[in-house]
Design a protein around this motif. Structure first.
Motif, mmCIF file in Angstrom:
data_model
loop_
_atom_site.group_PDB
_atom_site.id
_atom_site.type_symbol
_atom_site.label_atom_id
_atom_site.label_comp_id
_atom_site.label_asym_id
_atom_site.label_seq_id
_atom_site.Cartn_x
_atom_site.Cartn_y
_atom_site.Cartn_z
ATOM 1 N N GLU A 19 18.385 -8.858 8.345
ATOM 2 C CA GLU A 19 19.334 -8.472 7.302
ATOM 3 C C GLU A 19 20.633 -8.097 8.010
ATOM 4 O O GLU A 19 20.674 -7.187 8.836
ATOM 5 C CB GLU A 19 18.780 -7.299 6.489
ATOM 6 N N ILE A 20 21.693 -8.837 7.722
ATOM 7 C CA ILE A 20 22.935 -8.707 8.476
ATOM 8 C C ILE A 20 23.582 -7.332 8.312
ATOM 9 O O ILE A 20 24.142 -6.783 9.260
ATOM 10 C CB ILE A 20 23.922 -9.861 8.143
ATOM 11 N N VAL A 24 24.834 -4.870 11.342
ATOM 12 C CA VAL A 24 26.225 -4.402 11.420
ATOM 13 C C VAL A 24 26.256 -2.874 11.496
ATOM 14 O O VAL A 24 26.964 -2.302 12.341
ATOM 15 C CB VAL A 24 27.047 -4.921 10.222
ATOM 16 N N THR A 45 20.217 -12.192 4.423
ATOM 17 C CA THR A 45 19.286 -12.343 5.532
ATOM 18 C C THR A 45 19.555 -13.684 6.201
ATOM 19 O O THR A 45 19.705 -14.697 5.524
ATOM 20 C CB THR A 45 17.827 -12.275 5.032
ATOM 21 N N VAL A 46 19.653 -13.655 7.538
ATOM 22 C CA VAL A 46 19.905 -14.870 8.305
ATOM 23 C C VAL A 46 18.846 -15.001 9.396
ATOM 24 O O VAL A 46 18.269 -14.015 9.837
ATOM 25 C CB VAL A 46 21.319 -14.872 8.934
ATOM 26 N N PRO A 50 18.318 -11.530 17.024
ATOM 27 C CA PRO A 50 19.032 -10.266 16.815
ATOM 28 C C PRO A 50 19.593 -9.657 18.090
ATOM 29 O O PRO A 50 20.654 -9.034 18.065
ATOM 30 C CB PRO A 50 17.987 -9.361 16.171
ATOM 31 N N ILE A 53 22.889 -11.715 18.917
ATOM 32 C CA ILE A 53 23.980 -11.426 17.971
ATOM 33 C C ILE A 53 24.426 -9.975 18.111
ATOM 34 O O ILE A 53 25.632 -9.682 18.039
ATOM 35 C CB ILE A 53 23.565 -11.765 16.526
ATOM 36 N N GLU A 54 23.494 -9.075 18.353
ATOM 37 C CA GLU A 54 23.879 -7.685 18.607
ATOM 38 C C GLU A 54 24.811 -7.605 19.811
ATOM 39 O O GLU A 54 25.828 -6.914 19.770
ATOM 40 C CB GLU A 54 22.642 -6.824 18.845
ATOM 41 N N TRP A 79 30.993 -7.665 6.053
ATOM 42 C CA TRP A 79 30.380 -8.986 6.038
ATOM 43 C C TRP A 79 30.510 -9.571 4.643
ATOM 44 O O TRP A 79 30.493 -8.862 3.649
ATOM 45 C CB TRP A 79 28.926 -8.959 6.501
ATOM 46 N N ARG A 81 29.407 -13.075 2.274
ATOM 47 C CA ARG A 81 28.580 -14.277 2.145
ATOM 48 C C ARG A 81 29.425 -15.378 1.533
ATOM 49 O O ARG A 81 30.064 -15.202 0.503
ATOM 50 C CB ARG A 81 27.369 -13.996 1.260
ATOM 51 N N VAL A 88 30.977 -12.102 9.536
ATOM 52 C CA VAL A 88 31.117 -10.698 9.916
ATOM 53 C C VAL A 88 32.515 -10.543 10.481
ATOM 54 O O VAL A 88 32.897 -11.261 11.405
ATOM 55 C CB VAL A 88 30.060 -10.283 10.970
#
Length: 160
Positions: A19-20, A24, A45-46, A50, A53-54, A79, A81, A88
């Motif tokens: 869950e983005i 974030v 959700t992508v 993680p 991307i983190e 963020w 969509r 983001v």
């Protein structure tokens, strides 16, 4: 050289549903030099790695905070969509970008003691996920906005 060697052999993303918004908020909470404001977005959700991307978001937020501290200003994250991706955005009120042509050149840095690897690594992570990373000067005032786009669907893997 160690950072560049790590960059050159970055592993393929190990994707899972994330869950983005939670990611974030987590990254914003890691920054201790200033408060990173969160502009809430939709539940999205992508399928991402993680950890990778983190790391990309940490690099971008650190750059934004560095810029904001030059002028005693703020940093925010949000963020959005879109039809095919989630974007983001990390926004700062710092001095802005004076030279955008070298942003993603390995070892180029404008910061004393900087490695010049953070943005290069972040872009590589985004592209490994089928996404992109852009940095632009803000249109509404002084500062910069970084846009990390990630596809909503896992991109097909091509074997060549």
């Amino acid at each position: 050289m160690t950072a560049y060697a790590r960059l050159a052999r970055m592993p393929q993303p190990q994707r899972r549903a994330v869950e983005i918004g939670a990611l974030v908020r987590h990254v914003a909470g890691l920054e201790t030099r200033c408060t990173v404001a969160i502009e809430p977005g939709p539940d999205v959700t992508v399928e991402i790695d993680p950890d990778q991307i983190e790391q990309a978001l940490i690099n971008i937020v650190q750059n934004a905070v560095d810029a904001a501290q030059e002028s005693g200003s703020a940093v925010s994250m949000e963020w959005i969509r879109n039809a095919c991706d989630v974007e983001v955005r990390i926004t700062d009120d710092g001095p802005g970008l004076s030279n955008t042509s070298n942003l993603f050149v390995p070892f180029f840095t404008t910061k004393p003691g900087g490695s010049g690897i953070g943005l290069v690594l972040s872009r590589q992570i985004a592209e490994a996920h089928g996404g992109s990373l852009r940095l632009d000067n803000r249109n509404d005032r002084r500062g910069c906005v970084a846009s990390l786009r990630l596809p909503l669907r896992t991109p097909a893997v091509s074997f060549q």
